[in-house]
Design a protein around this motif. Structure first.
Motif, short mmCIF file in Angstrom:
data_model
loop_
_atom_site.label_atom_id
_atom_site.label_comp_id
_atom_site.label_asym_id
_atom_site.label_seq_id
_atom_site.Cartn_x
_atom_site.Cartn_y
_atom_site.Cartn_z
N SER A 122 0.83 -1.21 0.00
CA SER A 122 0.00 0.00 0.00
C SER A 122 0.86 1.26 0.00
O SER A 122 1.88 1.32 0.70
CB SER A 122 -0.92 0.01 1.22
OG SER A 122 -1.64 1.24 1.28
N THR A 123 0.44 2.26 -0.77
CA THR A 123 1.12 3.55 -0.75
C THR A 123 0.62 4.41 0.40
O THR A 123 1.22 5.45 0.71
CB THR A 123 0.88 4.32 -2.07
OG1 THR A 123 -0.52 4.63 -2.19
CG2 THR A 123 1.32 3.49 -3.26
N GLY A 124 -0.51 4.02 0.99
CA GLY A 124 -1.06 4.76 2.12
C GLY A 124 -1.80 6.03 1.74
O GLY A 124 -2.09 6.86 2.60
N THR A 125 -2.13 6.19 0.47
CA THR A 125 -2.84 7.39 0.04
C THR A 125 -3.82 7.06 -1.08
O THR A 125 -3.59 6.15 -1.88
CB THR A 125 -1.86 8.48 -0.44
OG1 THR A 125 -2.59 9.63 -0.89
CG2 THR A 125 -1.00 7.98 -1.59
N GLY A 126 -4.90 7.81 -1.13
CA GLY A 126 -5.88 7.67 -2.20
C GLY A 126 -5.69 8.69 -3.30
O GLY A 126 -6.42 8.69 -4.29
N ASP A 127 -4.69 9.57 -3.15
CA ASP A 127 -4.40 10.60 -4.15
C ASP A 127 -3.42 10.04 -5.18
O ASP A 127 -2.33 9.58 -4.83
CB ASP A 127 -3.83 11.83 -3.47
CG ASP A 127 -3.52 12.94 -4.45
OD1 ASP A 127 -4.46 13.64 -4.85
OD2 ASP A 127 -2.34 13.09 -4.83
N ARG A 128 -3.78 10.11 -6.45
CA ARG A 128 -2.95 9.50 -7.49
C ARG A 128 -1.57 10.16 -7.58
O ARG A 128 -0.55 9.48 -7.71
CB ARG A 128 -3.67 9.60 -8.84
CG ARG A 128 -2.86 9.05 -10.03
CD ARG A 128 -2.59 7.57 -9.88
NE ARG A 128 -1.72 7.06 -10.89
CZ ARG A 128 -2.11 6.36 -11.96
NH1 ARG A 128 -3.40 6.13 -12.14
NH2 ARG A 128 -1.26 5.90 -12.85
N ASP A 129 -1.51 11.49 -7.52
CA ASP A 129 -0.24 12.18 -7.64
C ASP A 129 0.71 11.80 -6.50
O ASP A 129 1.90 11.54 -6.71
CB ASP A 129 -0.45 13.69 -7.67
CG ASP A 129 -1.16 14.14 -8.94
OD1 ASP A 129 -1.15 13.37 -9.91
OD2 ASP A 129 -1.74 15.24 -8.94
N GLN A 130 0.19 11.78 -5.27
CA GLN A 130 1.02 11.39 -4.14
C GLN A 130 1.46 9.93 -4.24
O GLN A 130 2.58 9.57 -3.87
CB GLN A 130 0.24 11.62 -2.83
CG GLN A 130 -0.04 13.07 -2.51
CD GLN A 130 1.23 13.87 -2.29
OE1 GLN A 130 2.19 13.37 -1.72
NE2 GLN A 130 1.22 15.11 -2.73
N ALA A 131 0.55 9.09 -4.75
CA ALA A 131 0.89 7.68 -4.92
C ALA A 131 2.00 7.49 -5.94
O ALA A 131 2.89 6.65 -5.78
CB ALA A 131 -0.35 6.89 -5.34
N GLU A 132 1.98 8.30 -7.03
CA GLU A 132 3.03 8.22 -8.05
C GLU A 132 4.39 8.55 -7.45
O GLU A 132 5.39 7.88 -7.74
CB GLU A 132 2.71 9.20 -9.19
CG GLU A 132 1.49 8.84 -10.02
CD GLU A 132 1.79 7.83 -11.10
OE1 GLU A 132 2.93 7.30 -11.11
OE2 GLU A 132 0.91 7.57 -11.93
N LEU A 133 4.44 9.57 -6.60
CA LEU A 133 5.70 9.94 -5.97
C LEU A 133 6.19 8.85 -5.02
O LEU A 133 7.38 8.51 -5.00
CB LEU A 133 5.53 11.26 -5.21
CG LEU A 133 5.21 12.49 -6.06
CD1 LEU A 133 5.05 13.71 -5.17
CD2 LEU A 133 6.31 12.73 -7.08
N TYR A 134 5.27 8.28 -4.24
CA TYR A 134 5.62 7.19 -3.33
C TYR A 134 6.14 6.00 -4.13
O TYR A 134 7.13 5.35 -3.75
CB TYR A 134 4.40 6.79 -2.50
CG TYR A 134 4.68 5.71 -1.48
CD1 TYR A 134 5.00 6.05 -0.16
CD2 TYR A 134 4.64 4.36 -1.83
CE1 TYR A 134 5.26 5.07 0.79
CE2 TYR A 134 4.91 3.38 -0.90
CZ TYR A 134 5.21 3.73 0.41
OH TYR A 134 5.49 2.75 1.33
N PHE A 135 5.47 5.69 -5.23
CA PHE A 135 5.85 4.58 -6.10
C PHE A 135 7.27 4.76 -6.62
O PHE A 135 8.08 3.82 -6.65
CB PHE A 135 4.85 4.48 -7.24
CG PHE A 135 5.00 3.26 -8.11
CD1 PHE A 135 5.46 2.06 -7.59
CD2 PHE A 135 4.65 3.30 -9.46
CE1 PHE A 135 5.58 0.93 -8.39
CE2 PHE A 135 4.77 2.19 -10.26
CZ PHE A 135 5.24 1.01 -9.72
#
Length: 376
Positions: A48-61
Protein backbone atom coordinates in the motif's frame (compact mmCIF):
# COMPACT_ATOMS: atom_id res chain seq x y z
CA UNK A 1 -11.85 -28.65 -6.43
CA UNK A 2 -9.82 -26.79 -9.03
CA UNK A 3 -6.78 -28.31 -10.62
CA UNK A 4 -3.31 -26.83 -10.31
CA UNK A 5 -1.65 -26.19 -13.68
CA UNK A 6 1.42 -28.38 -14.10
CA UNK A 7 4.28 -28.56 -16.53
CA UNK A 8 5.28 -31.71 -18.42
CA UNK A 9 7.51 -32.57 -15.47
CA UNK A 10 4.60 -32.58 -13.04
CA UNK A 11 5.78 -29.44 -11.25
CA UNK A 12 3.55 -26.44 -10.49
CA UNK A 13 3.96 -23.85 -13.22
CA UNK A 14 5.43 -20.67 -11.65
CA UNK A 15 3.80 -17.39 -12.44
CA UNK A 16 5.64 -15.17 -14.87
CA UNK A 17 7.44 -12.32 -13.05
CA UNK A 18 5.78 -8.97 -13.72
CA UNK A 19 7.14 -5.49 -12.99
CA UNK A 20 5.54 -3.45 -10.22
CA UNK A 21 2.54 -1.38 -11.26
CA UNK A 22 0.29 1.11 -9.51
CA UNK A 23 -3.44 0.37 -9.19
CA UNK A 24 -6.39 1.00 -6.93
CA UNK A 25 -7.00 -1.35 -4.01
CA UNK A 26 -8.60 -4.35 -5.71
CA UNK A 27 -10.99 -4.78 -2.81
CA UNK A 28 -12.17 -1.14 -2.84
CA UNK A 29 -11.82 0.10 -6.41
CA UNK A 30 -13.98 3.18 -5.96
CA UNK A 31 -12.43 4.77 -2.90
CA UNK A 32 -9.50 2.66 -1.70
CA UNK A 33 -5.84 3.63 -1.51
CA UNK A 34 -3.43 3.09 -4.36
CA UNK A 35 -1.45 -0.15 -4.15
CA UNK A 36 1.71 -1.46 -5.78
CA UNK A 37 1.18 -4.90 -7.32
CA UNK A 38 3.86 -7.20 -8.74
CA UNK A 39 4.79 -10.88 -9.12
CA UNK A 40 7.98 -12.19 -7.55
CA UNK A 41 9.17 -15.75 -6.97
CA UNK A 42 5.96 -17.08 -8.49
CA UNK A 43 3.79 -15.26 -5.96
CA UNK A 44 1.60 -12.17 -6.28
CA UNK A 45 2.63 -9.40 -3.95
CA UNK A 46 1.17 -6.04 -2.97
CA UNK A 47 2.17 -2.96 -1.00
CA UNK A 48 0.00 0.00 0.00
CA UNK A 49 1.12 3.55 -0.75
CA UNK A 50 -1.06 4.76 2.12
CA UNK A 51 -2.84 7.39 0.04
CA UNK A 52 -5.88 7.67 -2.20
CA UNK A 53 -4.40 10.60 -4.15
CA UNK A 54 -2.95 9.50 -7.49
CA UNK A 55 -0.24 12.18 -7.64
CA UNK A 56 1.02 11.39 -4.14
CA UNK A 57 0.89 7.68 -4.92
CA UNK A 58 3.03 8.22 -8.05
CA UNK A 59 5.70 9.94 -5.97
CA UNK A 60 5.62 7.19 -3.33
CA UNK A 61 5.85 4.58 -6.10
CA UNK A 62 8.92 6.27 -7.57
CA UNK A 63 10.73 6.39 -4.24
CA UNK A 64 9.70 2.80 -3.37
CA UNK A 65 11.13 1.42 -6.62
CA UNK A 66 14.30 3.40 -6.17
CA UNK A 67 14.86 1.87 -2.72
CA UNK A 68 13.86 -1.69 -3.59
CA UNK A 69 15.04 -2.35 -7.10
CA UNK A 70 18.31 -0.45 -7.48
CA UNK A 71 20.72 -2.95 -9.13
CA UNK A 72 24.07 -3.75 -7.49
CA UNK A 73 25.83 -3.09 -10.80
CA UNK A 74 25.07 -1.41 -14.10
CA UNK A 75 22.88 -3.59 -16.31
CA UNK A 76 22.19 -3.61 -20.01
CA UNK A 77 19.43 -1.23 -21.18
CA UNK A 78 17.26 -4.23 -22.11
CA UNK A 79 17.32 -5.28 -18.44
CA UNK A 80 16.21 -1.95 -16.99
CA UNK A 81 12.63 -0.69 -17.16
CA UNK A 82 11.85 2.78 -18.50
CA UNK A 83 9.58 3.44 -15.53
CA UNK A 84 12.47 2.68 -13.16
CA UNK A 85 14.69 5.17 -15.00
CA UNK A 86 12.02 7.88 -14.77
CA UNK A 87 11.29 7.06 -11.13
CA UNK A 88 14.99 7.32 -10.31
CA UNK A 89 15.22 10.70 -12.01
CA UNK A 90 12.11 12.05 -10.26
CA UNK A 91 13.36 10.96 -6.85
CA UNK A 92 16.68 12.71 -7.47
CA UNK A 93 15.25 15.92 -8.91
CA UNK A 94 11.89 16.48 -7.27
CA UNK A 95 13.20 18.44 -4.29
CA UNK A 96 15.52 20.59 -6.43
CA UNK A 97 13.15 22.00 -9.05
CA UNK A 98 11.19 25.22 -8.57
CA UNK A 99 8.04 23.78 -10.17
CA UNK A 100 7.69 20.09 -9.15
CA UNK A 101 4.10 20.01 -10.42
CA UNK A 102 5.28 20.72 -13.96
CA UNK A 103 7.90 17.98 -13.70
CA UNK A 104 5.32 15.48 -12.42
CA UNK A 105 2.85 16.38 -15.19
CA UNK A 106 5.51 15.74 -17.84
CA UNK A 107 6.37 12.36 -16.28
CA UNK A 108 2.84 10.97 -15.98
CA UNK A 109 2.19 10.22 -19.69
CA UNK A 110 5.72 8.82 -20.07
CA UNK A 111 5.22 6.41 -17.17
CA UNK A 112 1.80 5.27 -18.41
CA UNK A 113 2.83 4.65 -22.02
CA UNK A 114 6.22 3.03 -21.39
CA UNK A 115 5.02 0.83 -18.51
CA UNK A 116 6.45 -2.65 -19.19
CA UNK A 117 9.03 -1.42 -21.74
CA UNK A 118 12.76 -1.65 -21.11
CA UNK A 119 15.10 1.23 -21.89
CA UNK A 120 16.62 -0.89 -24.65
CA UNK A 121 13.22 -1.17 -26.35
CA UNK A 122 13.19 2.56 -27.18
CA UNK A 123 13.60 3.36 -30.85
CA UNK A 124 12.24 5.82 -33.41
CA UNK A 125 9.18 3.66 -34.12
CA UNK A 126 8.19 3.53 -30.45
CA UNK A 127 8.73 7.28 -30.02
CA UNK A 128 6.57 7.94 -33.08
CA UNK A 129 3.85 5.68 -31.66
CA UNK A 130 3.99 7.61 -28.38
CA UNK A 131 3.57 10.94 -30.18
CA UNK A 132 0.66 9.65 -32.25
CA UNK A 133 -1.13 8.22 -29.23
CA UNK A 134 -0.69 11.45 -27.27
CA UNK A 135 -2.07 13.53 -30.12
CA UNK A 136 -5.07 11.25 -30.63
CA UNK A 137 -5.98 11.13 -26.97
CA UNK A 138 -9.24 12.97 -26.24
CA UNK A 139 -7.76 14.39 -23.04
CA UNK A 140 -4.86 15.95 -24.93
CA UNK A 141 -6.75 17.27 -27.96
CA UNK A 142 -4.77 20.00 -29.60
CA UNK A 143 -1.50 18.89 -27.98
CA UNK A 144 1.40 21.12 -28.98
CA UNK A 145 4.76 19.88 -30.27
CA UNK A 146 6.38 21.82 -27.44
CA UNK A 147 4.56 19.68 -24.88
CA UNK A 148 5.69 16.46 -26.57
CA UNK A 149 9.23 17.75 -26.74
CA UNK A 150 9.21 18.60 -23.02
CA UNK A 151 7.90 15.13 -22.10
CA UNK A 152 10.41 13.29 -24.29
CA UNK A 153 13.20 15.54 -23.03
CA UNK A 154 12.40 14.30 -19.54
CA UNK A 155 12.64 10.71 -20.80
CA UNK A 156 15.99 11.40 -22.47
CA UNK A 157 17.34 13.10 -19.35
CA UNK A 158 16.14 10.25 -17.12
CA UNK A 159 17.99 7.71 -19.30
CA UNK A 160 21.14 9.82 -19.26
CA UNK A 161 20.91 10.14 -15.47
CA UNK A 162 20.52 6.36 -15.16
CA UNK A 163 23.76 5.91 -17.10
CA UNK A 164 25.58 8.57 -15.05
CA UNK A 165 24.48 6.88 -11.81
CA UNK A 166 25.68 3.50 -13.18
CA UNK A 167 22.26 1.90 -13.30
CA UNK A 168 22.66 1.04 -16.99
CA UNK A 169 25.80 0.40 -19.04
CA UNK A 170 24.95 2.85 -21.83
CA UNK A 171 22.31 5.37 -22.75
CA UNK A 172 19.76 5.11 -25.55
CA UNK A 173 19.14 8.08 -27.84
CA UNK A 174 15.66 9.59 -27.76
CA UNK A 175 14.92 11.63 -30.88
CA UNK A 176 12.93 14.73 -29.99
CA UNK A 177 10.34 16.50 -32.16
CA UNK A 178 11.62 19.69 -33.82
CA UNK A 179 11.81 22.65 -31.47
CA UNK A 180 8.77 24.85 -32.15
CA UNK A 181 8.95 28.58 -32.58
CA UNK A 182 8.37 30.43 -29.33
CA UNK A 183 4.92 31.90 -28.67
CA UNK A 184 5.64 35.62 -28.60
CA UNK A 185 2.20 36.92 -27.73
CA UNK A 186 2.33 40.31 -26.03
CA UNK A 187 -0.39 42.63 -24.77
CA UNK A 188 -1.11 46.06 -26.15
CA UNK A 189 -1.53 48.88 -23.63
CA UNK A 190 -5.30 48.70 -24.10
CA UNK A 191 -5.37 44.93 -23.47
CA UNK A 192 -3.21 45.28 -20.38
CA UNK A 193 -5.47 47.99 -18.95
CA UNK A 194 -8.55 45.86 -19.60
CA UNK A 195 -6.95 42.91 -17.82
CA UNK A 196 -6.08 45.03 -14.78
CA UNK A 197 -9.53 46.63 -14.65
CA UNK A 198 -11.39 43.32 -14.58
CA UNK A 199 -9.06 42.01 -11.88
CA UNK A 200 -9.76 44.94 -9.56
CA UNK A 201 -12.45 44.91 -6.93
CA UNK A 202 -14.42 48.15 -6.65
CA UNK A 203 -15.86 47.17 -3.27
CA UNK A 204 -13.50 47.26 -0.31
CA UNK A 205 -15.04 45.11 2.43
CA UNK A 206 -14.63 46.26 6.02
CA UNK A 207 -14.02 44.15 9.07
CA UNK A 208 -14.19 46.04 12.37
CA UNK A 209 -13.71 49.23 10.38
CA UNK A 210 -10.46 48.00 8.77
CA UNK A 211 -10.22 47.34 5.00
CA UNK A 212 -9.75 43.66 4.19
CA UNK A 213 -8.36 42.01 1.10
CA UNK A 214 -10.76 41.43 -1.79
CA UNK A 215 -10.98 38.13 -3.65
CA UNK A 216 -8.90 39.28 -6.65
CA UNK A 217 -6.62 41.92 -5.15
CA UNK A 218 -3.61 39.61 -5.24
CA UNK A 219 -4.10 39.07 -8.97
CA UNK A 220 -4.12 42.82 -9.65
CA UNK A 221 -0.77 43.16 -7.88
CA UNK A 222 0.60 40.11 -9.70
CA UNK A 223 -0.37 41.66 -13.05
CA UNK A 224 1.28 44.97 -12.25
CA UNK A 225 4.50 43.34 -11.09
CA UNK A 226 4.60 41.08 -14.15
CA UNK A 227 3.97 43.88 -16.64
CA UNK A 228 6.38 46.35 -15.05
CA UNK A 229 9.29 43.99 -14.21
CA UNK A 230 8.99 41.20 -16.80
CA UNK A 231 9.82 38.50 -14.26
CA UNK A 232 8.54 34.94 -14.40
CA UNK A 233 5.56 33.72 -12.42
CA UNK A 234 7.65 31.71 -9.96
CA UNK A 235 9.91 34.70 -9.21
CA UNK A 236 6.94 36.99 -8.53
CA UNK A 237 5.11 34.54 -6.27
CA UNK A 238 8.25 33.80 -4.25
CA UNK A 239 9.18 37.49 -3.80
CA UNK A 240 9.46 38.57 -0.15
CA UNK A 241 9.30 42.08 1.23
CA UNK A 242 12.84 41.59 2.53
CA UNK A 243 13.97 41.24 -1.12
CA UNK A 244 12.91 44.82 -1.92
CA UNK A 245 15.12 47.77 -1.01
CA UNK A 246 12.79 50.76 -1.17
CA UNK A 247 15.60 53.15 -0.23
CA UNK A 248 17.87 52.12 -3.12
CA UNK A 249 14.94 51.15 -5.37
CA UNK A 250 16.28 47.68 -6.11
CA UNK A 251 14.49 44.32 -6.21
CA UNK A 252 16.66 41.30 -5.44
CA UNK A 253 14.97 38.49 -7.36
CA UNK A 254 17.75 36.04 -6.47
CA UNK A 255 18.55 36.71 -2.79
CA UNK A 256 21.37 35.04 -0.86
CA UNK A 257 20.40 31.52 0.20
CA UNK A 258 17.98 30.84 -2.64
CA UNK A 259 18.63 27.71 -4.70
CA UNK A 260 20.06 28.69 -8.10
CA UNK A 261 18.51 27.31 -11.29
CA UNK A 262 19.12 27.70 -15.02
CA UNK A 263 16.53 30.50 -15.11
CA UNK A 264 18.48 33.65 -14.40
CA UNK A 265 17.03 36.07 -11.87
CA UNK A 266 18.50 39.58 -11.86
CA UNK A 267 18.65 42.40 -9.37
CA UNK A 268 16.58 45.05 -11.10
CA UNK A 269 15.62 48.65 -10.55
CA UNK A 270 12.25 49.24 -8.96
CA UNK A 271 10.07 51.18 -11.46
CA UNK A 272 8.49 54.27 -9.95
CA UNK A 273 5.09 53.28 -11.39
CA UNK A 274 5.26 50.01 -9.45
CA UNK A 275 6.77 51.41 -6.24
CA UNK A 276 3.61 53.29 -5.23
CA UNK A 277 1.48 50.14 -5.52
CA UNK A 278 3.97 48.09 -3.49
CA UNK A 279 4.14 50.71 -0.74
CA UNK A 280 0.34 50.84 -0.58
CA UNK A 281 0.19 47.06 -0.28
CA UNK A 282 2.87 47.06 2.41
CA UNK A 283 1.00 49.62 4.50
CA UNK A 284 -2.24 47.64 4.31
CA UNK A 285 -0.72 44.26 5.18
CA UNK A 286 2.45 44.96 7.20
CA UNK A 287 2.76 41.45 8.71
CA UNK A 288 2.81 39.53 5.42
CA UNK A 289 6.14 37.89 4.58
CA UNK A 290 5.51 37.54 0.85
CA UNK A 291 4.53 40.35 -1.50
CA UNK A 292 1.77 38.51 -3.38
CA UNK A 293 -0.49 36.86 -0.81
CA UNK A 294 -4.14 36.06 -0.30
CA UNK A 295 -5.41 36.41 3.24
CA UNK A 296 -1.86 36.39 4.54
CA UNK A 297 -0.80 33.18 2.80
CA UNK A 298 1.70 32.83 -0.03
CA UNK A 299 0.50 31.42 -3.35
CA UNK A 300 1.86 28.59 -5.46
CA UNK A 301 -0.13 29.51 -8.54
CA UNK A 302 -2.56 32.07 -9.96
CA UNK A 303 -3.66 29.96 -12.93
CA UNK A 304 -7.38 29.89 -12.16
CA UNK A 305 -7.73 33.56 -11.21
CA UNK A 306 -5.60 34.60 -14.18
CA UNK A 307 -7.71 32.64 -16.66
CA UNK A 308 -10.92 34.08 -15.18
CA UNK A 309 -9.58 37.59 -15.69
CA UNK A 310 -8.46 36.80 -19.25
CA UNK A 311 -11.97 35.59 -20.13
CA UNK A 312 -13.60 38.62 -18.50
CA UNK A 313 -11.28 40.94 -20.45
CA UNK A 314 -12.29 39.32 -23.74
CA UNK A 315 -8.79 37.98 -24.45
CA UNK A 316 -7.85 34.63 -25.98
CA UNK A 317 -7.54 31.46 -23.89
CA UNK A 318 -6.71 29.05 -26.73
CA UNK A 319 -4.54 28.94 -29.83
CA UNK A 320 -1.38 30.85 -30.72
CA UNK A 321 -2.71 34.08 -29.20
CA UNK A 322 -3.49 32.45 -25.86
CA UNK A 323 -2.77 34.76 -22.91
CA UNK A 324 -0.96 33.06 -20.01
CA UNK A 325 1.06 34.43 -17.06
CA UNK A 326 4.28 34.22 -19.11
CA UNK A 327 2.68 36.63 -21.60
CA UNK A 328 3.41 39.37 -19.07
CA UNK A 329 7.14 38.76 -19.52
CA UNK A 330 6.79 38.90 -23.31
CA UNK A 331 4.82 42.12 -22.93
CA UNK A 332 7.40 43.83 -20.74
CA UNK A 333 10.27 42.89 -23.07
CA UNK A 334 8.31 44.08 -26.10
CA UNK A 335 7.37 47.38 -24.48
CA UNK A 336 11.01 48.02 -23.54
CA UNK A 337 12.05 47.54 -27.16
CA UNK A 338 9.19 49.64 -28.52
CA UNK A 339 10.23 52.50 -26.21
CA UNK A 340 13.79 52.30 -27.48
CA UNK A 341 15.41 51.14 -24.23
CA UNK A 342 19.13 50.27 -24.60
CA UNK A 343 19.31 46.56 -25.26
CA UNK A 344 22.00 45.82 -22.67
CA UNK A 345 19.97 47.65 -20.04
CA UNK A 346 16.89 45.65 -21.02
CA UNK A 347 18.84 42.37 -20.75
CA UNK A 348 20.00 43.22 -17.24
CA UNK A 349 16.55 44.38 -16.18
CA UNK A 350 14.81 41.22 -17.45
CA UNK A 351 17.53 38.69 -16.63
CA UNK A 352 17.69 37.70 -20.29
CA UNK A 353 20.60 37.00 -22.63
CA UNK A 354 21.28 39.47 -25.44
CA UNK A 355 20.82 36.66 -27.96
CA UNK A 356 17.31 35.85 -26.69
CA UNK A 357 16.31 39.51 -26.55
CA UNK A 358 17.57 40.20 -30.06
CA UNK A 359 16.00 37.07 -31.56
CA UNK A 360 12.54 37.37 -30.02
CA UNK A 361 12.00 41.08 -29.38
CA UNK A 362 14.72 43.04 -31.19
CA UNK A 363 12.56 43.75 -34.24
CA UNK A 364 10.32 45.97 -32.07
CA UNK A 365 13.20 48.39 -31.39
CA UNK A 366 13.07 51.69 -33.34
CA UNK A 367 16.71 51.22 -34.43
CA UNK A 368 16.19 47.66 -35.68
CA UNK A 369 17.82 47.40 -39.14
CA UNK A 370 17.63 51.17 -39.48
CA UNK A 371 21.12 51.39 -40.93
CA UNK A 372 20.29 48.84 -43.62
CA UNK A 373 16.96 50.45 -44.44
CA UNK A 374 18.51 53.93 -44.69
CA UNK A 375 21.30 52.63 -46.92
CA UNK A 376 18.92 51.29 -49.56
Amino acid sequence: MGTIPRSIYGESRPRKPTPPRLARDRKRLAEGNWYIYWTEGGRSREHSTGTGDRDQAELYFAEWKLRRFRPDRAVEPHEFYVTDAVSHYLAKRFDDVTDPERLANAAKPIIRFFDGYAVGDINDVLIKEYCQKRRKSRRDKGLKDGTLRRELSLLSTAIRRAEEDQLITRKITVRLPPKPEGRIRFLTCDEALRLIRVSRSFDTPLEDGVPTESKTEHLTLFLRIGLLTGQRKEAILSLRWSDIDFHSNIIYWNPVGRRRTKKERPSSRLPARLKKHLLCRRRRFPVDEFVVTHRGKSLQNVKRAFRTAVVAAGLETEGDRKVVPHTLRHTCATWLMQQGAPKWDACGFLGMTHETLEKNYGHHHPDHQRGAADAI
